[in-house]
Design an enzyme around this catalytic site. Structure first.
Site: not given
Length: 321
Positions: A131-132
């Site tokens: 997850i960025k």
């Protein structure tokens, strides 16, 4: 002779910064990173025409606010790009939380969990996804919670040691310190040109890498945002480097010798510190480059996300006609 790309692969995990399916299949990176700009570009190719049709058909069946529907369809398309990349790499694909949530911890958490759930619906486990999140105080706090839930995070738009320290405190899985955008700022500010060894972006990543290794911090350092192969070569040995296809191709064609520049054994003492919120915000305030580039990056990603949502709205309107 062995290419510089192959030499780099021996000492650094090579990641592709792209949604170009053909380039990924050809260059065989370990991981892929995406962002709204990359997703938008990928969706403009014929390869994703069917994915767009499917997402729009799904969107037509959803009730509620049109903006919410277009946002959900845009999310679905980002997952489609990520899912296609997962099939091509042995490692992980980074999918970004909406840039317009960069200052909202709770909303970022909700979006991150929904991204993981959407991948699971396609049979893709969370250990294949990163997850960025933007390296704002709020983004880092969201990552801290997600890491405790077993959801690994990639903290992006990182331009300063203050951000790197806060990410280490939060025990995030991976950070993406930017190189080229730091160089851009200094070239514009000073009017100077820099060699790879003098490059302020290279120096920043080297400093962060040294701080992490000196203090046995497990967070992975993945240099990002490169303007030249020279910058990449100057960071050879970094944990990971995420590189655009054109620069990967350039390295693949170069059969010169690649010298290792970074290694844990070469670390120098750099006392470990922690930052609370007020210290973090003050350190960022005192760093004009980091403050400006973080804000600029969030705006740019938000703009591309807006373009994607507008495209989706038009497709939904055409489908309803």
């Amino acid at each position: 002779m062995t290419s510089k790309l192959d030499q780099l692969r021996e000492i650094t995990t090579v990641v592709a910064d792209t949604g170009d399916i053909e380039a990924v299949a050809r260059l065989k990176p370990v991981d892929c990173t995406t962002n709204p700009s990359i997703v938008l570009k990928a969706l403009g190719t014929p390869m994703f025409a069917d994915a767009i049709k499917e997402a729009v058909a799904w969107g037509k069946k959803q009730g509620g606010n049109p903006d919410a529907v277009s946002s959900a369809v845009a999310d679905r398309l980002a997952i489609s790009v990520g899912a296609a990349l997962v099939k091509l790499v042995p490692g992980r694909v980074s999918t970004e939380v909406d840039a317009d949530l960069s200052f909202d911890t709770e909303a970022s958490l909700a979006k991150a969990r929904s991204i993981i759930a959407a991948y699971k619906d396609r049979g893709i486990d969370q250990d294949r996804i990163l997850i960025k999140l933007a390296s704002t105080w709020e983004g880092i706090r969201a990552a801290e919670v997600l890491q405790k839930e077993g959801i690994d995070c990639n903290l992006t738009l990182l331009f300063s040691k203050a951000q790197a320290i806060a990410c280490a405190d939060a025990k995030v899985f991976l950070i993406s310190p930017f190189v080229g955008r730091i160089l851009d700022w200094y070239k514009k500010s000073t009017g100077k040109d820099y060699t790879a060894e003098e490059d302020p972006g290279v120096i920043s990543v080297r400093e962060i890498y040294n701080y992490y290794k000196a203090n046995d911090i497990k967070t992975i350092v993945m240099g990002a945002s490169f303007r030249s192969a020279g910058e990449i070569e100057a960071l050879a040995g970094c944990d990971r480097l995420t590189i655009s296809p054109n620069l990967l191709d350039e390295l693949a064609k170069d059969e010169g010798k690649l010298e290792r520049k970074l290694s844990p054994e070469g670390r120098k003492p750099d006392p470990k510190v922690s930052v609370d919120e007020k210290t973090f915000r003050w350190m960022m305030n005192e760093d004009a480059m980091a403050t400006e580039k973080l804000a600029e990056g969030i705006r740019a990603f938000a703009k591309d996300l807006g373009t994607l949502r507008t495209m989706v709205q038009k497709e939904l309107q055409l489908a309803a006609a």
